[in-house]
Design a protein around this motif. Structure first.
Motif, short mmCIF file in Angstrom:
data_model
loop_
_atom_site.label_atom_id
_atom_site.label_comp_id
_atom_site.label_asym_id
_atom_site.label_seq_id
_atom_site.Cartn_x
_atom_site.Cartn_y
_atom_site.Cartn_z
N THR A 268 5.92 2.94 3.57
CA THR A 268 6.16 2.07 4.88
C THR A 268 5.91 0.65 4.48
OG1 THR A 268 5.40 3.76 6.48
CG2 THR A 268 5.47 1.64 7.61
N MET A 269 6.87 -0.13 4.45
CA MET A 269 6.66 -1.62 4.25
C MET A 269 6.12 -2.28 5.47
SD MET A 269 7.90 -1.28 1.24
CE MET A 269 8.41 -2.71 0.38
N ARG A 270 5.51 -3.60 5.11
CA ARG A 270 4.94 -4.22 6.01
C ARG A 270 6.02 -4.91 7.26
NH1 ARG A 270 0.07 -5.16 4.59
NH2 ARG A 270 -0.46 -5.39 2.12
N ASP A 271 7.44 -4.89 6.91
CA ASP A 271 8.25 -5.25 8.05
C ASP A 271 8.52 -3.97 8.85
OD1 ASP A 271 9.89 -3.64 6.24
OD2 ASP A 271 11.29 -5.51 5.92
N GLY A 272 7.92 -2.82 8.47
CA GLY A 272 8.20 -1.52 9.24
C GLY A 272 9.22 -0.60 8.79
N GLU B 73 4.47 -5.92 -0.70
CA GLU B 73 4.96 -5.80 0.71
C GLU B 73 4.80 -4.56 1.26
OE1 GLU B 73 7.69 -5.52 -2.49
OE2 GLU B 73 6.81 -7.46 -1.92
N ALA C 19 2.93 -1.34 3.27
CA ALA C 19 1.73 -1.25 3.96
C ALA C 19 1.11 -0.18 3.66
CB ALA C 19 2.32 -1.46 5.19
N SER C 20 1.78 0.98 3.53
CA SER C 20 1.29 2.30 3.07
C SER C 20 2.17 3.13 2.11
CB SER C 20 0.89 3.08 4.29
OG SER C 20 2.17 3.53 4.83
#
Length: 113
Positions: A82-86, A34, A36-37
């Motif tokens: 930074t997670m995929r949910d922001g 999950e 993103a970066s």
């Protein structure tokens, strides 16, 4: 002759290890689908301060529940994710993760995700 062969092998191993390393210590690699970066910081590169206690977690995930509270006062961060949910998470040098979304905090240094 064996002594030279041993010396050659030791020197070759040393050079191989030196070539594979960039000479910096890095934060543990995050393996989370999950995410993103993720960015690891050099020692002393990023510090956080919050105005109130923040729940601390063993991983950048609120599901297992908090392991206590942290009140970072110029605490060193070693990694940001930074997670995929922001959502934005920092791993502190003491080993715990804090989620900074909705928390009043300031940074010192290059703390950008």
């Amino acid at each position: 002759m064996m002594r030279y062969l041993y010396l050659f092998l030791c020197l070759s191993l040393f050079l191989l290890l030196a070539a594979c390393s960039d000479g910096r210590a890095s934060a543990p690699e995050l393996v989370a689908p999950e995410a993103a970066s993720a960015r690891a910081f050099d020692p002393g590169q990023c510090h956080l301060t919050t105005t109130a206690a923040v729940p601390a977690y063993l991983n950048p995930d609120t599901e297992p529940g908090s392991v206590g509270d942290e009140t970072p006062d110029d605490a060193e961060a070693i990694q940001v994710v930074t997670m995929r949910d922001g959502s934005l998470w920092y791993q502190l040098a003491v080993g715990v993760w804090i989620q900074v979304d909705g928390v009043a905090y300031t940074t010192r240094g290059d703390c950008a995700p």
